[in-house]
Scaffold this motif. Structure first.
Motif, short mmCIF file in Angstrom:
data_model
loop_
_atom_site.label_atom_id
_atom_site.label_comp_id
_atom_site.label_asym_id
_atom_site.label_seq_id
_atom_site.Cartn_x
_atom_site.Cartn_y
_atom_site.Cartn_z
N ARG A 149 43.42 13.93 -3.45
CA ARG A 149 44.41 13.75 -2.01
C ARG A 149 43.29 12.65 -0.87
O ARG A 149 43.85 11.66 -0.69
CB ARG A 149 44.59 15.16 -0.71
CG ARG A 149 45.89 15.10 -2.14
CD ARG A 149 45.93 17.31 -1.48
NE ARG A 149 45.59 17.65 -0.35
CZ ARG A 149 45.24 19.05 -0.02
NH1 ARG A 149 45.24 19.77 -0.47
NH2 ARG A 149 45.10 18.48 1.98
N VAL A 150 41.99 12.87 -0.94
CA VAL A 150 40.99 12.07 -0.25
C VAL A 150 41.59 10.62 -0.97
O VAL A 150 41.33 9.72 0.28
CB VAL A 150 40.40 12.79 0.04
CG1 VAL A 150 38.87 11.92 0.76
CG2 VAL A 150 40.71 14.05 0.38
N LEU A 151 41.53 10.72 -1.72
CA LEU A 151 41.27 9.31 -2.66
C LEU A 151 42.29 8.27 -2.61
O LEU A 151 42.72 7.32 -2.37
CB LEU A 151 40.79 9.11 -4.34
CG LEU A 151 39.51 9.62 -4.51
CD1 LEU A 151 39.22 10.16 -5.96
CD2 LEU A 151 38.36 9.02 -3.45
N ILE A 152 43.48 9.32 -2.72
CA ILE A 152 44.84 8.89 -2.33
C ILE A 152 44.60 8.08 -0.76
O ILE A 152 45.62 7.17 -0.55
CB ILE A 152 46.07 9.88 -2.70
CG1 ILE A 152 46.27 10.16 -4.41
CG2 ILE A 152 47.69 9.07 -1.80
CD1 ILE A 152 46.70 10.85 -4.74
N GLU A 167 47.93 8.48 -12.54
CA GLU A 167 48.06 10.06 -12.64
C GLU A 167 47.77 10.74 -11.14
O GLU A 167 46.76 11.76 -11.42
CB GLU A 167 47.30 11.09 -13.91
CG GLU A 167 47.94 10.53 -15.22
CD GLU A 167 49.34 11.16 -14.94
OE1 GLU A 167 50.26 11.97 -14.67
OE2 GLU A 167 49.66 9.96 -16.43
N PRO A 168 48.24 10.11 -9.91
CA PRO A 168 48.04 10.68 -8.84
C PRO A 168 48.21 12.27 -9.12
O PRO A 168 47.68 12.92 -7.75
CB PRO A 168 48.59 9.30 -7.87
CG PRO A 168 49.68 9.62 -9.07
CD PRO A 168 49.64 9.33 -9.54
N VAL A 180 52.60 14.30 -1.81
CA VAL A 180 51.92 12.30 -1.96
C VAL A 180 52.91 11.81 -2.45
O VAL A 180 53.39 10.89 -2.14
CB VAL A 180 51.38 13.32 -2.87
CG1 VAL A 180 50.68 12.01 -3.93
CG2 VAL A 180 50.01 13.87 -2.30
N LEU A 181 54.45 12.09 -3.38
CA LEU A 181 54.86 11.59 -3.87
C LEU A 181 56.47 11.09 -2.94
O LEU A 181 56.67 9.39 -2.94
CB LEU A 181 55.89 12.01 -5.68
CG LEU A 181 54.81 11.64 -6.73
CD1 LEU A 181 55.92 12.83 -7.72
CD2 LEU A 181 54.50 10.62 -7.10
N GLY A 182 56.08 11.84 -1.87
CA GLY A 182 57.17 11.23 -1.00
C GLY A 182 56.81 10.48 -0.11
O GLY A 182 57.25 9.16 0.50
N LEU A 192 53.38 1.27 -8.49
CA LEU A 192 53.34 0.68 -9.75
C LEU A 192 52.24 2.38 -10.00
O LEU A 192 51.20 2.46 -10.04
CB LEU A 192 52.47 -0.15 -10.49
CG LEU A 192 52.23 -0.16 -12.01
CD1 LEU A 192 53.47 0.18 -12.64
CD2 LEU A 192 51.52 -1.47 -12.49
N VAL A 193 52.75 3.56 -10.85
CA VAL A 193 52.60 4.59 -11.33
C VAL A 193 52.68 5.06 -12.17
O VAL A 193 53.31 5.22 -13.37
CB VAL A 193 52.80 5.64 -10.14
CG1 VAL A 193 54.47 6.09 -9.87
CG2 VAL A 193 52.46 7.27 -10.16
N ALA A 194 51.58 5.78 -12.81
CA ALA A 194 51.54 6.11 -14.09
C ALA A 194 52.10 8.15 -13.91
O ALA A 194 50.80 8.06 -13.29
CB ALA A 194 50.09 6.34 -14.72
N LEU A 195 52.93 8.54 -14.65
CA LEU A 195 52.51 10.09 -14.56
C LEU A 195 53.18 10.96 -15.81
O LEU A 195 54.10 9.69 -16.57
CB LEU A 195 54.36 9.87 -13.62
CG LEU A 195 54.68 9.68 -12.00
CD1 LEU A 195 54.92 9.82 -11.03
CD2 LEU A 195 53.96 10.80 -11.54
#
Length: 264
Positions: A149-152, A167-168, A180-182, A192-195
């Protein structure tokens, strides 16, 4: 933050003689949330590395608002593109607030201190990932989910026009995954997100690109892409795909092998 356009055109990525990604093209229009999905080893992380300029394409082009991303000065690129990667690479001997403040570096000259605007952006970024209460704690004493969460938050404080995330939701509990995704969904920027979680991807992404063996197998709106036939082809697992009655998004349920009848 503003939104930018990302265009990937026919890129091939290699590691020695091994091809990681082959002839992949992708477009993320300003303000879209674009999801990369696919099994492990399909090329998602490699593709992201080409965007945030860690892995140079052997062929093809990565363009940010029409400019070759690999031609931009590092500082100029950092003002546009922020990345959250799976491997943080360091145990920072810093407080959480100091780590998030690192996101402001591309916008400063050497030896510039934090301004009142910087401080406000840092606090907003911390609050957006429910990390305000962590601000004074040592980063290297945090759990895996707290660090994520801190890195985000650090990436959000950077105020990029393009946010790239690998992969957040790893290490996050369900509440923080949704939070986070909200937050990403509401940003006035391109994402651009890998999930791995297909149901989260279906709900939060405008469009999906499905990767398999380094190639794009399918792309389009989640309802177009997430079909039982395609998921069995890509993941080798049977599934049922329905429409969630409350969200209207596709809902994927994977089926154990023993419950799958190939003749049905």
């Amino acid at each position: 933050m503003t939104a930018t356009e990302l265009v990937i055109t026919g890129i091939t990525l290699t590691a020695g003689a091994h091809r990681l990604v082959e002839d992949v093209s992708l477009t993320a229009r300003p303000g879209e949330v674009i999801g990369l999905v696919g099994p492990n080893g399909s090329g998602k992380s490699s593709l992201l590395r080409a965007v945030y300029r860690v892995l140079r394409p052997k062929t093809g082009r990565v363009s940010v608002d029409g400019t070759d991303a690999w031609s931009l000065p590092v500082r100029q690129l950092a003002r546009r593109v922020a990345a959250v990667v799976q491997e943080s690479g360091a145990d920072f001997d810093l407080s959480v607030r100091e780590v998030v403040a690192m996101g402001r570096t591309p916008h400063k000259r050497l030896l510039d201190g934090d301004t009142a605007e910087d401080a406000a952006l840092i606090e907003t970024a911390l609050a957006s990932v429910d990390a305000t209460g962590l601000a004074d704690r040592p980063f290297d004493r945090l759990s895996g989910g707290e660090r994520q969460r801190v890195l985000i938050a650090r990436a959000l404080a950077q105020q990029p026009s393009l946010l790239v995330l690998d992969e957040p939701t790893n290490h996050l509990d369900v509440r923080h995954q949704l939070q986070v995704l909200g937050t990403l969904r509401r940003l006035p920027t391109t994402v651009l997100v890998a999930l791995h979680d297909l149901n989260l991807a279906a709900y939060y992404c405008d469009r999906l690109y499905v990767l398999r063996d380094g190639r794009v197998t399918a792309s389009g709106a989640p309802a177009e892409v997430l079909t039982s036939r395609l998921l069995e082809e890509v993941y080798g697992v049977a599934s049922e795909v329905t429409v969630h009655p409350r969200t209207g998004a596709p809902q994927v349920t994977f089926l154990p092998a023993e419950s799958h009848d190939p003749d049905q």
